[in-house]
Design a protein around this motif. Structure first.
Motif, PDB file in Angstrom:
ATOM      1  N   SER A   1       2.821   5.310   7.462  1.00  0.00           N
ATOM      2  CA  SER A   1       2.367   4.988   6.113  1.00  0.00           C
ATOM      3  C   SER A   1       2.910   3.632   5.661  1.00  0.00           C
ATOM      4  O   SER A   1       2.604   2.611   6.265  1.00  0.00           O
ATOM      5  CB  SER A   1       2.765   6.127   5.162  1.00  0.00           C
ATOM      6  OG  SER A   1       2.098   6.020   3.931  1.00  0.00           O
ATOM      7  N   MET A   2       3.755   3.575   4.636  1.00  0.00           N
ATOM      8  CA  MET A   2       4.390   2.320   4.236  1.00  0.00           C
ATOM      9  C   MET A   2       5.143   1.712   5.411  1.00  0.00           C
ATOM     10  O   MET A   2       5.079   0.494   5.645  1.00  0.00           O
ATOM     11  CB  MET A   2       5.346   2.557   3.063  1.00  0.00           C
ATOM     12  CG  MET A   2       6.107   1.310   2.608  1.00  0.00           C
ATOM     13  SD  MET A   2       7.259   1.658   1.246  1.00  0.00           S
ATOM     14  CE  MET A   2       8.613   2.425   2.150  1.00  0.00           C
ATOM     15  N   GLY A   3       5.857   2.542   6.163  1.00  0.00           N
ATOM     16  CA  GLY A   3       6.559   2.064   7.354  1.00  0.00           C
ATOM     17  C   GLY A   3       5.621   1.491   8.391  1.00  0.00           C
ATOM     18  O   GLY A   3       5.997   0.616   9.173  1.00  0.00           O
ATOM     19  N   GLY A   4       4.367   1.957   8.393  1.00  0.00           N
ATOM     20  CA  GLY A   4       3.369   1.411   9.292  1.00  0.00           C
ATOM     21  C   GLY A   4       2.977  -0.003   8.914  1.00  0.00           C
ATOM     22  O   GLY A   4       2.749  -0.850   9.783  1.00  0.00           O
ATOM     23  N   LYS A   5       2.913  -0.270   7.618  1.00  0.00           N
ATOM     24  CA  LYS A   5       2.607  -1.631   7.172  1.00  0.00           C
ATOM     25  C   LYS A   5       3.768  -2.564   7.507  1.00  0.00           C
ATOM     26  O   LYS A   5       3.566  -3.702   7.943  1.00  0.00           O
ATOM     27  CB  LYS A   5       2.305  -1.654   5.676  1.00  0.00           C
ATOM     28  CG  LYS A   5       1.708  -2.967   5.178  1.00  0.00           C
ATOM     29  CD  LYS A   5       1.135  -2.833   3.771  1.00  0.00           C
ATOM     30  CE  LYS A   5       0.443  -4.122   3.335  1.00  0.00           C
ATOM     31  NZ  LYS A   5      -0.197  -3.996   2.007  1.00  0.00           N
ATOM     32  N   VAL A   6       4.983  -2.068   7.333  1.00  0.00           N
ATOM     33  CA  VAL A   6       6.169  -2.844   7.707  1.00  0.00           C
ATOM     34  C   VAL A   6       6.156  -3.133   9.206  1.00  0.00           C
ATOM     35  O   VAL A   6       6.415  -4.264   9.646  1.00  0.00           O
ATOM     36  CB  VAL A   6       7.460  -2.092   7.306  1.00  0.00           C
ATOM     37  CG1 VAL A   6       8.696  -2.844   7.784  1.00  0.00           C
ATOM     38  CG2 VAL A   6       7.518  -1.872   5.800  1.00  0.00           C
TER      39      VAL A   6
ATOM     40  N   ILE B   1       7.081  -6.088   1.521  1.00  0.00           N
ATOM     41  CA  ILE B   1       6.947  -5.731   2.935  1.00  0.00           C
ATOM     42  C   ILE B   1       7.828  -6.618   3.798  1.00  0.00           C
ATOM     43  O   ILE B   1       8.487  -6.154   4.732  1.00  0.00           O
ATOM     44  CB  ILE B   1       5.475  -5.824   3.377  1.00  0.00           C
ATOM     45  CG1 ILE B   1       4.618  -4.787   2.642  1.00  0.00           C
ATOM     46  CG2 ILE B   1       5.349  -5.613   4.887  1.00  0.00           C
ATOM     47  CD1 ILE B   1       5.023  -3.360   2.881  1.00  0.00           C
ATOM     48  N   ALA B   2       7.872  -7.911   3.486  1.00  0.00           N
ATOM     49  CA  ALA B   2       8.696  -8.835   4.280  1.00  0.00           C
ATOM     50  C   ALA B   2      10.175  -8.491   4.188  1.00  0.00           C
ATOM     51  O   ALA B   2      10.917  -8.648   5.170  1.00  0.00           O
ATOM     52  CB  ALA B   2       8.458 -10.271   3.842  1.00  0.00           C
ATOM     53  N   ASP B   3      10.631  -8.020   3.031  1.00  0.00           N
ATOM     54  CA  ASP B   3      12.039  -7.635   2.878  1.00  0.00           C
ATOM     55  C   ASP B   3      12.372  -6.429   3.760  1.00  0.00           C
ATOM     56  O   ASP B   3      13.406  -6.399   4.436  1.00  0.00           O
ATOM     57  CB  ASP B   3      12.340  -7.297   1.415  1.00  0.00           C
ATOM     58  CG  ASP B   3      12.141  -8.476   0.489  1.00  0.00           C
ATOM     59  OD1 ASP B   3      12.667  -9.567   0.791  1.00  0.00           O
ATOM     60  OD2 ASP B   3      11.454  -8.317  -0.544  1.00  0.00           O
TER      61      ASP B   3
END
Length: 264
Positions: free
Chosen positions: A93-98, A68-70
């Motif tokens: 979704s994943m972009g939301g966690k980012v 996620i940090a990358d």
């Protein structure tokens, strides 16, 4: 356009203009194209910035660097390269966690956060069988079609969007496909998100089977207590494709309220 950042070449779709930019971060299996129909509704009033995460779409696919940090560092590099002065992060979704991790860093210029069917900040714990199923979901046209019909959507999407989802899902680099279920999904950023201090709205699909409303209420809204949730009826996880007009309307209303408050 292509932007070199964080040791990686990131493809970025740009359109629109305005004093406020909307930075769209896509889901696991998607690309910048995921946001096209939402952006169609918003680009007359806002500058739209939509990068492809590394390993997806037309961005390069390094062998490593899919935590996620990358992905957050990549997106912040795009924002810096474009010189965005005022922007809202919109992550799906994943972009939301980012997007949550970026917002927790309190970057200069960030004025709001929109989380669309976001992955929660807490680890998503899967059985080994479920993890293997997810890791293999985007390996063939047949497997992608199954996921579209039985997991990702509640509303039928048209054939053009269906073909786009299949193409984007299959195009992903093997290392990017493996990283989310095996690494990033299990990362814990709950301590970090407590630092988020910008207005935040969560947009959820009533029938989302991936990031369910009850999960987000327990795992996200309790950790970002100033966040408000809006639910779109009869929709699943692929909100930007199932209900682009409704998503755009919520984003537009949210951004207007944020900007109006800044002006006062």
């Amino acid at each position: 356009m292509e932007i070199e950042t964080n040791g990686t070449r990131i493809h970025v779709s740009l359109r629109g203009s305005g004093n406020v930019a909307l930075v769209f971060l896509h889901y696991y299996g998607g690309s910048s194209r995921t946001w096209d129909r939402v952006a169609d509704e918003l680009s007359d009033h806002y500058r739209v910035v939509a990068p492809d995460h590394r390993g997806w779409g037309r961005s390069s696919a390094p062998a490593a660097g899919y935590r996620i940090a990358d992905l957050a560092d990549d997106a912040e590099g795009v924002i810096a390269a474009l010189g965005l002065q005022r922007y809202v992060l919109v992550g799906h979704s994943m972009g939301g966690k980012v997007a949550q991790l970026i917002a927790s860093r309190r970057p200069a210029g960030l004025i709001g956060l929109v989380l669309v069917a976001p992955s929660p900040p807490s680890p998503t714990l899967l059985t080994e069988e479920a993890r293997a199923t997810l890791a293999g979901a985007y390996q063939s046209r047949e497997s992608v079609e199954f996921v579209i019909d039985h997991v990702l959507t509640a509303r039928k999407i048209d054939e053009e969007l269906r073909a786009q989802v299949i193409d984007d899902s299959l195009r992903g680099a093997p290392q990017a496909k493996a990283a989310w279920p095996n690494v990033a999904m299990s990362e814990d950023i709950t301590k970090e998100v407590a630092s988020i201090n910008v207005p935040t709205v969560v947009i959820s699909g009533e029938l989302d089977q991936v990031d369910r409303i009850a999960t987000l209420q327990a795992e996200l809204l309790t950790r970002i207590p100033h966040a408000a949730m809006q639910v779109i009826p009869a929709t699943g996880h692929l909100l930007p494709l199932e209900a682009p007009g409704e998503v755009a309307q919520i984003i537009a209303g949210f951004v207007k309220a944020v900007v109006d408050k800044l002006v006062v």
